[in-house]
Design a protein around this motif. Structure first.
Motif, PDB file in Angstrom:
ATOM      1  N   ASN A 176      -5.581  12.238 -10.145  1.00 45.28           N
ATOM      2  CA  ASN A 176      -5.982  10.840  -9.972  1.00 45.28           C
ATOM      3  C   ASN A 176      -6.144  10.114 -11.313  1.00 45.28           C
ATOM      4  N   THR A 177      -5.254  10.430 -12.234  1.00 43.55           N
ATOM      5  CA  THR A 177      -5.253   9.763 -13.536  1.00 43.55           C
ATOM      6  C   THR A 177      -3.959   8.963 -13.669  1.00 43.55           C
ATOM      7  N   LYS A 212      -2.346   6.519  -2.715  1.00 44.55           N
ATOM      8  CA  LYS A 212      -3.635   6.276  -3.364  1.00 44.55           C
ATOM      9  C   LYS A 212      -3.712   4.965  -4.139  1.00 44.55           C
ATOM     10  N   GLN A 213      -2.754   4.074  -3.941  1.00 51.42           N
ATOM     11  CA  GLN A 213      -2.791   2.849  -4.732  1.00 51.42           C
ATOM     12  C   GLN A 213      -2.385   1.643  -3.898  1.00 51.42           C
ATOM     13  N   TYR A 228       0.851  -1.185   0.000  1.00 49.53           N
ATOM     14  CA  TYR A 228       0.000   0.000   0.000  1.00 49.53           C
ATOM     15  C   TYR A 228       0.891   1.241   0.000  1.00 49.53           C
ATOM     16  N   GLU A 274      -4.006  -1.335  -8.126  1.00 47.67           N
ATOM     17  CA  GLU A 274      -5.396  -0.960  -7.879  1.00 47.67           C
ATOM     18  C   GLU A 274      -5.486   0.495  -7.437  1.00 47.67           C
ATOM     19  N   ILE A 275      -6.280   1.277  -8.182  1.00 41.87           N
ATOM     20  CA  ILE A 275      -6.497   2.689  -7.872  1.00 41.87           C
ATOM     21  C   ILE A 275      -7.998   2.930  -7.834  1.00 41.87           C
ATOM     22  N   GLU A 276      -8.517   3.244  -6.639  1.00 38.33           N
ATOM     23  CA  GLU A 276      -9.962   3.449  -6.452  1.00 38.33           C
ATOM     24  C   GLU A 276     -10.773   2.288  -7.031  1.00 38.33           C
ATOM     25  N   SER A 277     -10.410   1.081  -6.615  1.00 41.10           N
ATOM     26  CA  SER A 277     -11.108  -0.169  -6.977  1.00 41.10           C
ATOM     27  C   SER A 277     -10.914  -0.576  -8.441  1.00 41.10           C
ATOM     28  N   LYS A 278     -10.182   0.214  -9.203  1.00 47.08           N
ATOM     29  CA  LYS A 278      -9.909  -0.141 -10.590  1.00 47.08           C
ATOM     30  C   LYS A 278      -8.517  -0.766 -10.694  1.00 47.08           C
ATOM     31  N   LYS A 279      -8.443  -1.996 -11.239  1.00 46.38           N
ATOM     32  CA  LYS A 279      -7.181  -2.705 -11.339  1.00 46.38           C
ATOM     33  C   LYS A 279      -6.582  -2.593 -12.736  1.00 46.38           C
TER      34      LYS A 279
END
Length: 392
Positions: free
Chosen positions: A303-304, A249-250, A246, A282-287
Motif C-alpha cells: 500500500n505504498t 485500492k484507489q 474506481y 486518492e489512496i486511503e483518503s490521501k490525495k
C-alpha cells in the motif's frame, strides 16, 4: 553459393516490390534453372538467413547501422518498428554476404546450399493476434456478444463490432442501471459512455458503468480489472460534474482529461499515467496530484506509492496498435504477449525473465513474427506446446 545469395536478395526485393525490370528477368531465369524455388516461402527464407551459422550477425548488424547513420543523422532504432523493415535488413545482409565479408569462417565448402521449406514446430502458425471482441452484460443479466464485423443494437446502445456507443438521449435517469463490458484474452474494444467519455479497453479487462449519468452529479465508473485509456468529457459540459474511476485500492478524480490505468489481477502494482489535464489519485483518503507525463505506481501489497516521469507513448501505444517495450523486462513483456495472443508463457530459463527488450512491435503481427524478432535479439530459443509458449 553466389547464386543462393543472389536469389535470396531478389526474392526479398520482390517482397518489397523493389525489383527492376532486369532483376525480374534475372529471377525468372533462376526459377527456370532451379525447381526448388517454387517451394520457397519468403518469411521462412528471412528467418533462415538470420540463423545461418556461418554469418556473424553482430558484425553484419553493426555495419548496417553504420550505413544508416551515414544516410541519416537520427538515431538508429535497434528493433524494427514495421514488419517490412526486417526484409530490408535481410536484403542488405545477403547482398553483403555474397562478398563473404560477414562470414565467420571463409574456408566454407563450395557445395550449393539447398533451400527447403522449414518444418514448423507445434501449432504456432495457428496462434493469431487478438481482435475486436467483448461481452456486454446488461442490467437484467442478459449477455450480448460483441465481435468484429457484427453490428448489434440494444435498448440504450449500438455497436459496429469495434466500438459500442451509448445514446444520452435514450436514457432513463430515474434510476441508475449498470452494465459491464468484459474484454477476454485476445481481445480489445472501445466504448463511448452516455456523457461522451471514450474508453479504450485492453485484453483481459472489465469496466462497470452506468447506462446513464444523473445530470449534475459526479460521474462514476469502475475499472474492475485490466487496462483502460480514458478520454473524459470535460466537467464544463456536465454542469461541473467531475468524473471518477474506481479500481481496487484507489480512486482517480478528473475534471476533463486523458489518462491510462493498468490494474491487472495478476500484477502486484497499479499504474496510473496522465497524458493531458490533471487528476487526483486518492489512496486511503490521501490525495496525490499528477501532471502530464507523470505516472503513479501503487504497490498493492505494501500500500505504498511513488510518482515518476515516464515516456507516455510507451504506456499508451497499445491502444493505437503498437507494443512499445522500452526498458521492459522479458517477464513483463510476456505478460502482455500472453494476453494479446491468448497463450500461457513458461520461462524454462529463469535468467531470461529480467532481460530487457527495447523496441516497438506491431500488434497485427503473428506470434511467430514477434518471436522471430525477439529471438534474434533477446531470447535464445522457444517451443510451442498446445497454447503454452516455453521460453529457453
Amino acid at each position: 553459393m553466389k547464386d543462393v545469395f543472389k536469389i535470396s536478395e531478389l526474392l526479398i526485393k520482390r517482397k518489397l516490390k523493389a525489383l527492376t525490370d532486369s532483376e525480374k528477368l534475372e529471377l525468372k531465369g533462376f526459377k527456370e534453372k532451379y525447381s526448388f524455388l517454387k517451394e520457397v516461402k519468403i518469411d521462412q527464407l528471412v528467418d533462415k538467413i538470420d540463423r545461418l551459422p556461418e554469418v556473424d550477425n553482430k558484425k553484419a548488424w553493426k555495419s548496417i547501422k553504420a550505413k544508416f547513420h551515414e544516410r541519416n543523422d537520427k538515431p538508429v532504432i535497434t528493433i524494427v518498428k514495421r514488419p517490412w523493415f526486417k526484409y530490408v535488413a535481410a536484403a542488405i545482409v545477403v547482398s553483403l554476404m555474397a562478398t563473404t565479408f560477414f562470414l565467420k569462417n571463409k574456408s566454407i565448402s563450395n557445395e550449393p546450399i539447398k533451400i527447403s521449406p522449414e518444418i514448423v514446430k507445434s501449432n504456432i502458425e495457428n496462434i493469431n493476434p487478438g481482435t475486436d471482441k467483448a461481452t456486454l452484460t446488461l442490467g437484467n443479466g442478459e449477455v450480448v456478444v460483441l465481435e468484429k464485423g457484427v453490428s448489434v443494437k440494444t435498448q440504450n446502445a449500438k455497436s459496429n463490432g469495434k466500438e459500442i456507443v451509448y445514446d444520452a438521449n435514450k436514457q432513463d435517469v430515474s434510476k441508475v442501471v449498470y452494465n459491464y463490458l468484459t474484454i477476454p484474452r485476445g481481445g480489445q474494444f472501445t466504448i463511448q459512455l452516455s456523457d461522451g467519455t471514450k474508453v479504450w479497453l485492453n485484453s483481459e479487462s472489465q469496466l462497470k458503468f452506468p447506462v446513464a449519468f444523473v445530470e449534475g452529479k459526479t460521474r462514476q465508473v469502475e475499472l474492475v480489472y485490466g487496462e483502460a485509456y480514458f478520454e473524459v468529457s470535460p466537467s464544463t459540459e456536465h454542469k461541473g460534474a467531475h468524473f471518477e474511476v474506481y479500481n481496487m485500492k484507489q480512486k482517480v478524480e478528473v475534471v476533463g482529461t486523458e489518462f491510462n490505468i493498468k490494474a491487472y489481477k495478476d500484477e502486484a502494482n497499479i499504474y496510473t499515467t496522465l497524458v493531458k489535464g490533471k487528476v487526483n489519485v486518492e489512496i486511503e483518503s490521501k490525495k496525490q496530484k499528477l501532471v502530464p507525463n507523470e505516472q503513479l505506481n501503487l504497490d498493492i501489497k505494501n500500500n505504498t506509492s511513488k510518482i515518476k516521469t515516464v515516456d507516455v507513448y510507451n504506456e499508451i501505444s497499445w491502444k493505437d496498435g503498437v507494443f512499445a517495450f522500452k526498458g521492459k523486462s522479458l517477464k513483463e513483456i510476456m505478460k502482455v504477449i500472453s494476453r494479446w495472443y491468448d497463450v500461457d508463457v513458461i520461462f524454462e530459463n529463469k535468467n531470461l525473465e529480467s532481460v530487457e527488450f527495447k523496441g516497438s512491435l506491431d500488434k497485427k503481427q503473428s506470434l511467430k513474427e514477434i518471436l522471430s524478432i525477439m529471438k534474434s535479439t533477446t531470447i535464445n530459443n522457444y517451443e510451442m506446446k498446445d497454447k503454452t509458449l516455453i521460453i529457453r
